[in-house]
Design a protein around this motif. Structure first.
Motif, short mmCIF file in Angstrom:
data_model
loop_
_atom_site.label_atom_id
_atom_site.label_comp_id
_atom_site.label_asym_id
_atom_site.label_seq_id
_atom_site.Cartn_x
_atom_site.Cartn_y
_atom_site.Cartn_z
N VAL A 1 -2.55 8.84 8.68
CA VAL A 1 -1.66 7.73 8.35
C VAL A 1 -1.38 6.88 9.59
CG1 VAL A 1 0.66 7.13 7.57
CG2 VAL A 1 -0.63 8.93 6.40
N GLU A 2 -1.12 7.53 10.72
CA GLU A 2 -0.84 6.78 11.95
C GLU A 2 -2.03 5.94 12.36
OE1 GLU A 2 2.06 6.53 13.46
OE2 GLU A 2 2.94 7.87 11.97
N SER A 3 -3.22 6.49 12.24
CA SER A 3 -4.43 5.75 12.59
C SER A 3 -4.59 4.53 11.69
CB SER A 3 -5.65 6.66 12.47
OG SER A 3 -6.84 5.96 12.73
N PHE A 4 -4.34 4.71 10.40
CA PHE A 4 -4.43 3.59 9.46
C PHE A 4 -3.42 2.51 9.81
CE2 PHE A 4 -2.77 1.65 5.54
CZ PHE A 4 -3.91 0.98 5.11
N CYS A 5 -2.19 2.91 10.10
CA CYS A 5 -1.15 1.92 10.40
C CYS A 5 -1.45 1.16 11.69
CB CYS A 5 0.21 2.61 10.48
SG CYS A 5 0.84 3.15 8.86
N ARG A 6 -2.04 1.83 12.66
CA ARG A 6 -2.44 1.13 13.89
C ARG A 6 -3.49 0.08 13.58
NH1 ARG A 6 -2.12 6.40 16.15
NH2 ARG A 6 -4.39 6.65 16.00
N GLU B 1 9.63 -0.06 10.30
CA GLU B 1 8.91 -0.50 11.50
C GLU B 1 8.09 -1.74 11.17
OE1 GLU B 1 5.47 1.25 14.55
OE2 GLU B 1 6.20 2.43 12.85
N HIS B 2 8.12 -2.70 12.05
CA HIS B 2 7.19 -3.83 11.96
C HIS B 2 5.93 -3.43 12.71
CE1 HIS B 2 9.89 -6.60 10.06
NE2 HIS B 2 10.82 -6.39 10.96
N LEU B 3 4.82 -3.31 12.00
CA LEU B 3 3.59 -2.90 12.65
C LEU B 3 3.15 -3.96 13.67
CD1 LEU B 3 1.66 -1.40 9.63
CD2 LEU B 3 2.93 -0.20 11.39
N GLY B 4 2.85 -3.50 14.85
CA GLY B 4 2.55 -4.42 15.93
C GLY B 4 3.79 -4.89 16.64
N ILE C 1 0.86 -1.19 0.00
CA ILE C 1 0.00 0.00 0.00
C ILE C 1 0.89 1.23 0.00
CG2 ILE C 1 -1.78 1.26 1.26
CD1 ILE C 1 -2.15 -1.66 2.67
N TRP C 2 0.68 2.09 -0.97
CA TRP C 2 1.44 3.34 -1.05
C TRP C 2 0.63 4.47 -0.41
CZ3 TRP C 2 0.09 7.89 -3.72
CH2 TRP C 2 1.06 8.89 -3.68
N GLN C 3 1.33 5.37 0.29
CA GLN C 3 0.67 6.48 0.97
C GLN C 3 1.43 7.79 0.73
OE1 GLN C 3 -0.69 5.03 5.19
NE2 GLN C 3 1.35 4.25 4.80
N PRO C 4 0.74 8.86 0.31
CA PRO C 4 1.35 10.20 0.34
C PRO C 4 1.05 10.79 1.72
CG PRO C 4 -0.73 10.29 -0.81
CD PRO C 4 -0.57 8.87 -0.33
N VAL C 5 2.06 11.08 2.49
CA VAL C 5 1.83 11.49 3.88
C VAL C 5 1.62 13.00 3.93
CG1 VAL C 5 2.68 11.44 6.24
CG2 VAL C 5 3.22 9.56 4.69
N LYS C 6 0.37 13.41 3.80
CA LYS C 6 -0.03 14.81 3.95
C LYS C 6 -0.68 15.07 5.30
CE LYS C 6 0.63 17.27 0.04
NZ LYS C 6 1.15 18.65 -0.01
N GLU C 7 -1.35 14.06 5.83
CA GLU C 7 -2.02 14.16 7.13
C GLU C 7 -1.48 13.04 8.02
OE1 GLU C 7 -6.41 15.72 6.32
OE2 GLU C 7 -5.96 13.93 5.14
N PRO C 8 -0.39 13.31 8.73
CA PRO C 8 0.28 12.24 9.50
C PRO C 8 -0.63 11.53 10.49
CG PRO C 8 1.68 14.19 9.38
CD PRO C 8 0.36 14.58 8.80
N GLU C 9 -1.58 12.25 11.09
CA GLU C 9 -2.44 11.61 12.07
C GLU C 9 -3.35 10.58 11.42
OE1 GLU C 9 -4.51 15.14 10.39
OE2 GLU C 9 -2.51 14.77 11.20
#
Length: 283
Positions: free
Chosen positions: A203-208, A273-276, A193-201
């Motif tokens: 992106v962080e929520s999605f990764c969690r 980072e390894h998620l989780g 999954i590719w992400q353009p990081v414009k809204e870091p919060e």
């Protein structure tokens, strides 16, 4: 955000995405068994870097332009060369290949690819870019519906690239729901999954959320310079579910080289980072 690819083809985010796409496809080639590649938002296939859209942004200059002109790729040279060879083969520095054209170059006779592209003009351009090739099929379908429809593939091996234009506010919800449904049917598939990081919060929520749904997914974050209002996109990322076991080691070699070559100013950095799990120490 609206990420029209004609304006951004060949930029630093494309370089990151396509380098790791190439590395995963090469990993899939290691076994004699066939694999399938699925692209959810395929685009037109080839992009004219001298065209009005690309020339207006000129982002390729600080992306693929720098990499092609770099006098020394250091320890990453061998890992980057297959990607650079694919780019050169399409007519660089005037043309830049999208992910379907890059992927096509790494398909063997036994492998197959499905490219989903909802826009008729883009799909027409993609078919023209790919030529007559029995291994590939372009389907005019919403990419999220396509990923559900085309998984699991008959080969049972392969990867899917989820690379939307992020035009909708619910884009991350659509990605997450589609990813979950695809994993239910194709648990062993590799999903990038590719992400353009414009809204870091966001992106962080999605990764969690991905960390809970697919523990162990590899997250790659890359920043070309410190983000600032009014500047072009400066941070991008990849989330790779079921990453090949070699990918982390390769990333540790590739990312320092990309950071050195593609840095646009202070704040250039990367993280793994390894998620989780824990962050992978940078070297």
């Amino acid at each position: 955000m609206n990420y029209r690819h004609e304006f951004h083809a060949g930029n630093f985010a494309d370089v990151l995405k396509h380098v790791f796409l190439t590395r995963i496809l090469l990993y899939l080639q290691r076994k004699d068994k066939p694999f399938r590649y699925i692209d959810t938002h395929a685009g037109a296939g080839l992009y004219d870097l001298d065209g009005p859209e690309a020339a207006r942004s000129n982002e390729a200059r600080d992306g693929i332009g720098r990499l092609l002109d770099a006098p020394d790729l250091g320890a990453a040279a061998e890992l980057l060369e297959p990607y650079l060879a694919a780019v050169r083969a399409t007519g660089a520095p005037n043309l830049y290949p999208g992910s379907p054209v890059i992927a096509q170059k790494f398909l063997r006779a036994c492998d197959k690819a499905i490219f989903c592209e909802m826009l008729p003009e883009a799909a027409k351009g993609l078919r023209r870019s790919l030529g007559r090739d029995y291994r590939v099929k372009t389907v005019e379908i919403d990419g999220y519906q396509g990923l559900k429809a085309f998984t699991p593939p008959p080969e049972r091996r392969g990867m899917a690239l989820i690379d939307p234009p992020y035009e909708r506010r619910d884009e991350y919800e659509r990605i997450f729901d589609t990813l979950g449904a695809a994993l239910d049917r194709w648990a062993g598939g590799i999903f990038m999954i590719w992400q353009p990081v414009k809204e870091p919060e966001v992106v962080e929520s999605f990764c969690r959320a991905v960390a809970l749904a697919a523990p162990g997914a590899l997250r790659i974050d890359f920043q070309a310079e410190t983000p600032a209002p009014g500047k072009p996109l400066s941070r991008t990322g990849l989330v790779i579910v079921n990453p090949p076991y070699v990918l982390e080691e390769e990333a540790q070699i590739i990312l320092p080289a990309l950071t050195r070559i593609l840095a646009r100013g202070p704040g250039a950095e990367f993280s793994l980072e390894h998620l989780g799990g824990e962050k992978v120490p940078s070297s």
